[in-house]
Structure formats: structure tokens, C-alpha cells
Design a protein around this motif. Structure first.
Motif, short mmCIF file in Angstrom:
data_model
loop_
_atom_site.label_atom_id
_atom_site.label_comp_id
_atom_site.label_asym_id
_atom_site.label_seq_id
_atom_site.Cartn_x
_atom_site.Cartn_y
_atom_site.Cartn_z
N GLN A 1 5.64 4.39 -0.15
CA GLN A 1 4.26 4.91 -0.21
C GLN A 1 3.44 4.95 1.02
O GLN A 1 2.59 5.85 1.07
CB GLN A 1 3.18 3.32 -0.79
N THR B 1 4.90 7.42 2.68
CA THR B 1 5.35 8.78 3.01
C THR B 1 4.81 9.72 1.99
O THR B 1 3.97 9.38 1.25
CB THR B 1 7.02 9.01 2.68
N ASP B 2 4.81 10.74 2.71
CA ASP B 2 3.75 12.18 2.12
C ASP B 2 4.25 12.20 0.47
O ASP B 2 5.17 11.99 0.27
CB ASP B 2 3.99 13.35 2.97
N ARG B 3 3.19 12.45 0.06
CA ARG B 3 3.32 13.02 -1.38
C ARG B 3 3.92 12.10 -2.35
O ARG B 3 4.69 12.04 -3.32
CB ARG B 3 3.97 14.25 -1.67
N PHE B 4 3.52 10.73 -2.01
CA PHE B 4 3.88 9.53 -2.94
C PHE B 4 2.90 9.14 -3.81
O PHE B 4 1.78 8.74 -3.36
CB PHE B 4 4.66 8.30 -2.15
N ASN B 5 3.04 9.49 -5.14
CA ASN B 5 1.74 9.14 -6.05
C ASN B 5 2.03 7.71 -6.58
O ASN B 5 3.06 7.39 -6.81
CB ASN B 5 1.89 10.10 -7.30
N PHE B 6 0.84 6.93 -6.53
CA PHE B 6 1.01 5.57 -6.63
C PHE B 6 -0.35 5.10 -7.21
O PHE B 6 -1.25 5.57 -6.86
CB PHE B 6 1.27 4.94 -5.28
N SER B 7 -0.05 4.09 -8.41
CA SER B 7 -1.49 3.47 -8.84
C SER B 7 -1.27 1.99 -9.18
O SER B 7 0.01 1.60 -9.58
CB SER B 7 -2.32 4.29 -9.72
N GLN B 8 -2.08 1.04 -8.89
CA GLN B 8 -1.93 -0.36 -9.06
C GLN B 8 -3.37 -0.65 -10.03
O GLN B 8 -4.24 -0.32 -9.17
CB GLN B 8 -1.66 -1.21 -8.01
N GLU B 9 -3.09 -1.05 -10.92
CA GLU B 9 -4.45 -1.18 -11.88
C GLU B 9 -4.39 -2.52 -12.24
O GLU B 9 -3.57 -3.04 -12.96
CB GLU B 9 -4.75 -0.29 -12.80
N TYR B 10 -5.36 -3.58 -12.13
CA TYR B 10 -5.64 -4.98 -12.80
C TYR B 10 -6.30 -4.84 -14.10
O TYR B 10 -7.52 -4.00 -14.18
CB TYR B 10 -6.08 -6.08 -11.57
N ILE B 11 -5.91 -5.69 -15.03
CA ILE B 11 -6.84 -5.69 -16.20
C ILE B 11 -7.79 -6.88 -15.52
O ILE B 11 -7.68 -7.62 -14.92
CB ILE B 11 -6.35 -6.00 -17.43
N SER C 1 -3.22 -12.96 -12.19
CA SER C 1 -3.58 -11.68 -12.41
C SER C 1 -2.43 -10.87 -13.03
O SER C 1 -1.35 -11.08 -13.11
CB SER C 1 -4.19 -11.00 -11.24
#
Lengths: 442, 442
Positions: free
Chosen positions: A170, A172-182, A278
Motif C-alpha cells: 500500500q 508503493t505507487d499506484r496501489f489501489n486499495f479500499s477497506q470498508e466496514y459495514i 467489526s
């Protein structure tokens, strides 16, 4: 280079890391797992109260691929359907699939224990209390908090939703990432065996108490107990925040889960003392960087509502092993093909799992939902290849998740139309099933 | 507590951190900024080749709020419209708004320099070479890589797209976060002043060479140079990856940007040697944890295509100052209201900025787009309050971004319908403009 000489490091001795190590060891690789925790097997027997999981077709197929299916099925409890509990305590059994199709309740701890033993029996070395703190992507070198360093030809991150390898990627350049909690969390509660040593409720089902915004579920354990899980909003009018005293717990459970209460002797204490956890969804792209790759939850942590967290991780291992068969050895091409195949499937099962919370907590109690299940069952009986209900595609087949979601969306649009027809409740048996099938294949 | 005694820490002495420090110092707070880099002002004068930015209404209003608007406008170059360059070198000037409306080309370095000076003049202490490595949310304490620790009553992260405060928040439970890169990157190129000291092209416009999948833009600097930026795919047939030699650069630029080439004397060297940078969108929720809050890029890094990165960050500071006026002091209620107001607006401008890349690189060269601008201009002349083009709502008003996007979507649906009418190119002046306005307000 002879592949027997190739060194593989795996971060995490959990379910996916252990299974991956077995399949690589069986192909002659020199595999070491680095696990940040102590050896769980030294803490004593894994009891029936450890969390249980639903093992289904994809996971079993991956286990079969390394010769472990039969051994593991011995500790499985088959669940051929859902048992729905309404507020009055009335029961409604809904089969998951066709006759002979079932999912399996299995102990996470017991399964992990067995996989670690099998890994070691296949020559895998497991180094415990090694917490990875840094990674060199190009040399597949991992650095640990105890000062140790491990070089390897390839490094895999099987280290879960909060993966150290992914954290390094994460940055490093151009690393797409998402973390979403409900907005809901969960709490485990214990339903012990009865005084005379029986299951308190029917063990051949996954029990659900669907209540709209929340739900209670229960899966059977081998020791005749059930592990119950309450999925419940963190905040709001009826939530973990609002239920704070023993009296609150008592009132709430008597009102909403009346038939479960007699079987939950430690309810109040457990509700107030057990942790509230969670629920996260993690997506990222790429999964591969240099000589390193993510696998399982580290690449695609999902919410548990489709029972596919472990199954999708095991399927990653299976797909990887098939690619190894095809490419002959691990190389950049194999890693690229692995991520190109699995990223869309990881995203698809993440979406499906989020959606299924709504289905489980709400729709299963709905008459239209039950009617749809009946119509889909009929369609599947008449056209077993052309109409497979979405749940069955995900749970009882190894169709790619991305393909399952695409077919499922098409089928749902057709069913929405069918269910909106007047008097469909009475007339569904007279539907022109062939015309419906033709619509799917337009 | 007397607010004069309250200590505020701000991470980052960039544009937003510096402006926030000024407004807090003006209200009597004891403010210290911690900046990880050395003092840029000691490296010597900021030349015209530093990156320039487009300062517009929202940013100017925030500067006006701390009494700096006039001072900063002195170093601004007004750009009342876009100058579109087609492949043949033909020019088309498109005004951004009404007569007298313009955006401003301003030097990032020069503006930052001025804001740091103003901060210090208002009693703010700036500690350079302080890289934050850890944060305590509840005590607003920051820990730095040089061993120093700073306690405060409140801590603000104005530390940009890769914020240390946000990284710390990301490790806590239930922090929603995403970072997404677009498939294009950018490279800066220099268009120096001509031999006789003039601008090489018209300085009263933002120049765009729209080419479908990519574009070149140019903004004027005070020293009569332009800073050009090529936004270009990283990979693919025509991309940074495919253009690798001086000959590649020459062929490509002569074919696509013929009229710019004579003004780019160092093109080949700069193209091959200047860094290629990536373009990130960051979203997160919450922005506030304990006694800490994110502001500017740390909370909502966006792509640059609407020219709103700095403006939205400055507007965060302005909104915060208005809330401080309302609440009387910084407290938990103020912080909650700040994030409740600004998170939807941060998400809205992130979406708008992503969309505007397509508009800039592609649509501005489209006849329908030009026609839509004409019709919208007419509607705005006739009904200045009821129809404001989206670009104007974002750039020349302080309507909330979330409101602008909602109104913009509604207007676009109406315009799509209008533009699909037969012979609209000829007949648009005869449109029933009143009927169109009625549609908006249905």
C-alpha cells in the motif's frame, strides 16, 4: 533452476497459508511459513466452542486437490438448509440446494490444526512468533520483529485482512486499495449441549433468526453445542450501543429471540463481556508485486454472509496450483495470470457477501423470497444446466464468482418480472417455464 | 479553559496547514506546525517554473477571511477561459463563465512561501524536519522521527495525500478508507519566455490540447514562462511506456502537439528525464478521531482536473473557521459538525474531478459540448439564479460541492434531452427557455 531448490516464504499459518504451503510442498518446493502468533496447538485441545465456518464445494474441491477432503469431512457437520425462526418461534426449513447438497459446519481451530500438521508432515517448516515488519518485493525477503530476516524466491501473503505484505504494498505507487466496514458488528454467544448431552436444536441446519436490520445465527459443533452469532448495528435505536445492562439484554432477547433464550444459559454475561467485532471488506489491485503475491483474506477480505471467506481463499490456492500445473513453475507470467483471474472473482464474492447480509437478515423471512426459491427450484429441476439459482452457483459449483454474479443478475431481473405478475402466488405452477429459460439465453 | 491557552498542533506546513494555522492564530490559539521537510524558503527564491495551480472563488474567499485576498491576487494571472488547440493548431477560446469571471494561475511555491511568512507573523511556530511517526488520538500528542514529542489540545493533519495522521487512523477499527489511482500519470514540461522576454502563447487563458485519451495543458507563470503538463496513460499503445526515445518524443509531439513544439526547446530532454507522477483519489470516513482531525488532501486528495484541490482544502479551513465562530471554541461538537458537513462535499468534489478529466481531454473538442455551453450561457443570462452551469457552481460560487453535483446532474439530464432534439444545432436560439427552467424546478 530446479524447482525443488526454489524457496518459498508464506506469511501466516492460518487456513489459507497452511493449505497453500501443502500444495507447494507437494510440488517439491522448499516452503517456510512465518506466523506472528505462538503455536495454537501447544495451548491445548481446540474445543467445540471455537468459531465454526461453513465449508462448501469450492473449499472441499481445493482440499481434495491436496488429498485432504475425506479426512476433513470426518469432522464436518452437514447443513442441508436454513432453519428460519420467526419471532413466535415457528420454524421453516429452507433447503440450500438439491437433494444431497449441503454446506458443512467445521471448527476453524480444528481445521487449522489439521492443516498445520499436514503441512509439517509434508516438510513445511512453520516459524511461530515471527511478525513481519518489512518486505523487499524484488528479492522476496521478509524482515521480522525479532530481528530475523528470510530470503526466498517467492513470498506469499496469507496473513489475513490486516496483511503485513499488503500494508507494505500500500505504500508503493499506484496501489489501489479500499477497506470498508459495514455499520453492523457481531458478537458470539454459546448454546451448550443439553443436560442429557444432546444438541439443543436441530443440528442438521444453519439456524437463522432474521429480524430485518439484524439477525442471530447458529451453527452446530461436534461437541453438541452451537456457536451463535448476533449480527447487530453498532449504533442506533436497537444496537450494541443501546443495549448495555443485563436487564436490557433480557428484555431484548425475550422479545426478539424468545425460542433461543432457554438454550442460552450464559446469555447476559456473554453479551456484556464477549468482544464486539467489526466486519470489513478489503479490495485491492494489484495482488502481485515483484516476487510477492497476496492470497486469501489479505487480497480480498469479505463479510461472512455468504459463507465464502474460507472457501474463496481455498479456491485461490486451488487456482494457483492449477496455474502451477500449467506453467510448470512459479514465474512472473504465472503470477500475472493468477491476479488477472482472481481479482475480478475476489471483487465479485465481496459484492455477493455484502448483498447476502440483506438476504439473510431480511429477505429469507419474506413470502416473495420463498416463492422465488420454489420457482427457481422448479426451473432448475426442468433445466438443470440452464437455470442454477445464484446461491447454488456460489455454494455448490465452481463457476467463477464473476460469472455467477453476472448470471445471477440476469436471472434476478427475470424473476423480478415474474414475481410482479398478478396472482403469481397461486398460479406459479402454470408458468411457461420454457419461455423463462429462453429469456436467460437471449 | 481560555482559548488563548489552548495549544494546537498542525502536521504539514503546506498550503492548507499554513492557512489553517493563520486562521487559528488570528482567533488567539497557540499554534505550532510540524513539517517533515526542511524550510523551503531557505533554499532560495521560488522561480516561475514551480508548479502552478488554479486559484478560484472558494480559495479566494477563504483567503479573504484571513485578510490575504488582495495580497495574493497581486501574484495571480487571471485566466478567463480555456484556449483549445486542435491538432492543426487552430485555436478556440471558451470563456469559463460570465464577463469578469476568471480563475487564477498562481505559483504553489510562491503562495506557500507567503502563507508561511504570514503564519509566523501571526505568532505561529513552524518546526521543520519533524516527520510524524505516531499519534495519540485522545491526547492529541504527536511523536516525531527525531525523538521529539508534542502535546496539544487538538491536532490537525494538514499533511497531504499520504498523511501520517490518516495512516494512524487507518490502523484503528472501523476506519473506512480508499485510495484509487487513475490509469494516467503526468509529466511537467517547460515553455520558457521567448527570446525577447514575452509569453510564447496568450497568457490570459488556460491552454488545452485535448486529444481524447490524453491531453497537454499549459498555465502561465509570472516570469512569462508557462508550465505545461502532459496527462498521459502509463501503459498501452500510446503511453509513457511506449514513448521511450528522443525520436519517439519528437514524432509523437510533432504529430499531436505541432503548434506547441516550437515553444518547448527542452522537450526531449525534459520528457525523458522529468519524473512521471501518478494521480490518486483518497476518500475516508471518519475525518475526526478523539482530539484529532484531517483537513485538505489528507482527508480528500483528488485528481487535479477541476482545479479544486487547493480550493477545496482552503474551503475546509474557511468552513472550520465559521464553525469556530459559531461554537466559540474547538470542541467535540464542532469537530463532529465539521466532518458531517465536509465529508459529503469531499466525496462530491472527488467525483467531479474524476469526471472532468474526460471533459477536458475529450469533450471540450466536441461540437455538442460547445453547443451545450452556448445554450447554458443563454439560460444563465435569462435566469441567473435558476440555471448556473455546473462549472460555474463549482468554480465561481461557494454552493456546497454536494449540492452543485446534485443540481449539475439534474441540469445535465435536461441538456441531454435538449441536445438530442433534431436540428438543435440550427434551432437552439428558438428553444423555449422558460420551459427548460420549469423542468429544473419540477
Amino acid at each position: 533452476m530446479d524447482k525443488a531448490q526454489q524457496k518459498i516464504s508464506i506469511l501466516g499459518a492460518g487456513l489459507v497459508g497452511s493449505l497453500l504451503s501443502i500444495s507447494l510442498a507437494k510440488r517439491g518446493y522448499n516452503v517456510t511459513i512465518f506466523e506472528r502468533r505462538p503455536d495454537m496447538r501447544k495451548a491445548g485441545a481446540i474445543g467445540g466452542r471455537s468459531i465454526n465456518l461453513a465449508l462448501s464445494h469450492r473449499g472441499l474441491k481445493a482440499l481434495e486437490n491436496v488429498g485432504l477432503k475425506d479426512k476433513i469431512q470426518e469432522s464436518c457437520i452437514p447443513m442441508p438448509g436454513r432453519m428460519i425462526h420467526d419471532v413466535e418461534g415457528n420454524l421453516d426449513f429452507q433447503p440450500y440446494g438439491k437433494e444431497g447438497e449441503f454446506i458443512n459446519s467445521v471448527s476453524r481451530g480444528g481445521l487449522n490444526w489439521l492443516l498445520m500438521n499436514e503441512a509439517e508432515a509434508n516438510g513445511v517448516q512453520i516459524m511461530f512468533e515471527h511478525k513481519c515488519i518489512d518486505v523487499d518485493f524484488n528479492t522476496a525477503t521478509s524482515v521480522f520483529d525479532n530481528g530475523n530476516t528470510a530470503e526466498a524466491d517467492f513470498l506469499f501473503g496469507g496473513d489475513g485482512a490486516f496483511s503485513a505484505l499488503r500494508n507494505a504494498m500500500q505504500k508503493t505507487d499506484r496501489f489501489n486499495f479500499s477497506q470498508e466496514y459495514i455499520s453492523a458488528g457481531y458478537k458470539e454467544l454459546t448454546m451448550p449441549a443439553t443436560a442429557n448431552g444432546d444438541y439443543a436444536i436441530d443440528p442438521s441446519a444453519l439456524h437463522i433468526w432474521p429480524r430485518g436490520e439484524y439477525m442471530l445465527i447458529a451453527l452446530p459443533n461436534l461437541d453438541k453445542s452451537f456457536t451463535c452469532t448476533l449480527f447487530f448495528p453498532f449504533e442506533g435505536k436497537t444496537s450494541f450501543e443501546s443495549i448495555r445492562t443485563e436487564a436490557d439484554v433480557e428484555v431484548f432477547f425475550h422479545e426478539k429471540f424468545k425460542d433461543a433464550v432457554p438454550h442460552l444459559p450464559n446469555l447476559k454475561k456473554e453479551f456484556l463481556e464477549n468482544p464486539t467485532s467489526s466486519l470489513i471488506t478489503v479490495r485491492c489491485d494489484p495482488w502481485v508485486k515483484g516476487k510477492t503475491a497476496l492470497i486469501g483474506d489479505s487480497a480480498h477480505a469479505i463479510v461472512p454472509f455468504y459463507g465464502q471467506g474460507m472457501n474463496s481463499g481455498f479456491e485461490d490456492c486451488h487456482v494457483f496450483d492449477q496455474l502451477l500445473e500449467k506453467h510448470g513453475k512459479i514465474n512472473d507470467d504465472l503470477l500475472k495470470e493468477y491476479q488477472a483471474l482472481r481479482i475480478p472473482d475476489g471483487n465479485a464474492i465481496a459484492d455477493l457477501a455484502l448483498y447476502n447480509f440483506i438476504e439473510m437478515r431480511d429477505k429469507v423471512a419474506d413470502e416473495k423470497f420463498v416463492l422465488q426459491k420454489k420457482i427457481e427450484k422448479k426451473l432448475n429441476q426442468l433445466y438443470p444446466e440452464k437455470w442454477i439459482p445464484l446461491y447454488s452457483m456460489v455454494t455448490f459449483s465452481d463457476l467463477r464468482y464473476s460469472e455467477a454474479i453476472a448470471r445471477g443478475n440476469k436471472q434476478q431481473a427475470i424473476m423480478d418480472d415474474v414475481l410482479s405478475r398478478p396472482a403469481i402466488e397461486k398460479d406459479w405452477k402454470n408458468l411457461d417455464f420454457e419461455a423463462i429459460i429462453d429469456e436467460v439465453h437471449q
